[in-house]
Design an enzyme around this catalytic site. Sequence first.
Site, mmCIF file in Angstrom:
data_model
loop_
_atom_site.group_PDB
_atom_site.id
_atom_site.type_symbol
_atom_site.label_atom_id
_atom_site.label_comp_id
_atom_site.label_asym_id
_atom_site.label_seq_id
_atom_site.Cartn_x
_atom_site.Cartn_y
_atom_site.Cartn_z
ATOM 1 N N ASP A 1 0.850 -1.300 0.176
ATOM 2 C CA ASP A 1 0.557 0.052 -0.057
ATOM 3 C C ASP A 1 1.141 1.173 0.021
ATOM 4 O OD1 ASP A 1 -2.665 0.646 0.514
ATOM 5 O OD2 ASP A 1 -2.957 -1.357 1.657
ATOM 6 N N ASP B 1 -3.767 4.033 -2.479
ATOM 7 C CA ASP B 1 -4.750 4.385 -1.701
ATOM 8 C C ASP B 1 -5.401 5.662 -1.735
ATOM 9 O OD1 ASP B 1 -6.040 3.549 1.593
ATOM 10 O OD2 ASP B 1 -5.034 5.533 1.679
ATOM 11 N N GLU C 1 12.332 -4.760 -15.310
ATOM 12 C CA GLU C 1 10.827 -5.689 -14.477
ATOM 13 C C GLU C 1 9.835 -4.963 -14.738
ATOM 14 O OE1 GLU C 1 11.742 -6.208 -10.342
ATOM 15 O OE2 GLU C 1 14.037 -6.934 -11.042
ATOM 16 N N HIS D 1 -10.391 -3.959 3.966
ATOM 17 C CA HIS D 1 -10.871 -4.369 4.889
ATOM 18 C C HIS D 1 -11.555 -3.599 5.651
ATOM 19 C CE1 HIS D 1 -7.826 -2.146 3.032
ATOM 20 N NE2 HIS D 1 -8.069 -0.960 4.095
ATOM 21 N N ASP D 2 -11.780 -3.234 4.626
ATOM 22 C CA ASP D 2 -12.995 -1.576 4.945
ATOM 23 C C ASP D 2 -14.693 -1.958 4.384
ATOM 24 O OD1 ASP D 2 -11.083 -0.141 5.517
ATOM 25 O OD2 ASP D 2 -11.219 0.482 3.125
#
Length: 584
Positions: free
Chosen positions: A126, A232, A293, A365-366
């Site tokens: 995050d 976020d 990458e 998670h919310d």
Amino acid sequence: MSNARRQTDMRSALFLLALCLFSPPTEAQNEEWWPTATLYQVYPRSLKDTNGDGVGDIKGITESIPHLVEAGIDCVWLSPIYKSPMKDFGYDISDFMSIDPIFGTWEDFLELARVVKEAGLRLVMDIVPNHTSDEHEWFIKSINREDPYTDYYIWKDSLGIDENGTQIPPNNWISAFAGSSWEWNEQRQQFYLHQFTVAQPDLDYRNPLVIEEMKNVLRFWLENGMDGFRVDAPGHIVEHIDFLDEPPTNDPNCPPMQFCQLQHIYTMNQPETLDILWEFRQVVEEYELTSGEKKVIMSEPTNNIVDTMTFYGTPERPLMDFPFNVNFVFDINNQTNASTLKGAIDKWIDNMPAHATANWVMGNHDQPRNRARQGEEFAMALSMVNLLLPGISITYYGEEINMDNTFVSWEQTQDPQGCNAGPEYYQRFSRDPERTPFQWNDQPFAGFTTGNTTWLPVNENYLTLNLEAQRAAERSPFKIFQKLTAARKTDSVKSGAFDHQVLSEHIFAFVREEPPSLSYLVLVNTGYSEAQANARASFAQLPDAGIVYTNTPSSNFQIGDVVGLDAIVLPARGGLVISYLPLV
Ligand code: NOJ
């Protein structure tokens, strides 16, 4: 510069050097790996606690990697592990370049990164650009008007003093966690903006120095081996320059001073946000060019589908590889029928830009857990849909064993969104019920901790609902999950054709096929009674019969049963995946 920072900078430099000298990019590294990935979100406080303090830690995540490999995961996304006073459990960051001691040390992080790579997985973290903790040194210096930090945050003068002697904030804006978005700072004699808790002051992205700081944070973690980021709260990054009052929603169900009181036309989704996301994207692309990458940059969605889609950007100016699709979370409920389920899927596919890849999220998670929203059987049926649709699939920790919400009393409540809502409303707003410890086995505290306490209560159902029991059982949510992630690795699901149909009021179905490979027919019954479907009537390429690949617990079939595809029986709220060889 602190010793720890100097050490990590040196480590980063050595790491980069080693990267350049010893590991020229392989073809595999150069490929975009994420469009078919199975992502797994770890909420670090809740996966596994190895030091007995009741809070999950990095060593616990490292110990969990074999489980994730066995589950068939490709990529681990970590919710924040940065140094934080934990007012919003890690989303309030006081140092973007170090690890919070509650989670462990820098060495623990390196070990996790090593184990993840060795297991052939990717690691994404995050990034929280909208705000810092009020304990971040930038904020402390900003309060003191120490340059260049003076204007790092959104500071505004008071509008005067009201009849109670209280400073009047610049406007009516309400924080996502309730109450005014403005907090008076006595020392600086100004208000600062916080769109989340008081302890999370908003950074000012109209200040180019702030953009540069955040780009350096991204560079730091890329140099330390991250495979990408989850951005976020992107919708909140920029505010309208005029700081006008937001209009009311007049929503009769919205409690006083809650976020739902206002239409967030000046605090969310401002056009300049996309320029900031473009800045972030460029850092990732620069790193990709030098390292060879491929990285991923994904984000939270915002509060409406149109603005969320703008986060994909355009082929000329790609922004996020994908914003999370949470339509499964918000649009599917106990009223959903086959056609509205199809509608929830189409909502994303039809709105998505042509160059984009879809993704499917069932929980995070919310939000209350998938099982708490959908019921035990239907949660599993939906996971069949989530994991077999084209694109990226994202699993929230615990969904692979169908964990449920846990009751958390007012006294036990930890989440600021719950605490701010007060005892009357906390259950509606608290996110604690979906954040409780992972249920490993039937030992005390579900095997989550070696200690005698946990930061949130363990669900009482852990004696029967736990990973160990599900691994041992012939049929279990975990076994279903494993079958689904295995199917995701086949050509039919990775790159095969997709056709989805409403077969009847309650039966929704789709196929994933790549002739002549083994292909998959997925059927879901949204109804509350058993139903029968004729899949051949809707999908002409289906043969007479297929083989049961996996099914939800109430289905009477056994794995391997041969099923006629013109009369398939589905249990109430159940799901079924049938493998077949397409007629060519
Ligand atoms: C969104 C995160 O998902 C949530 O958990 C957090 O509280 C807010 N952003 C503030 O960072």
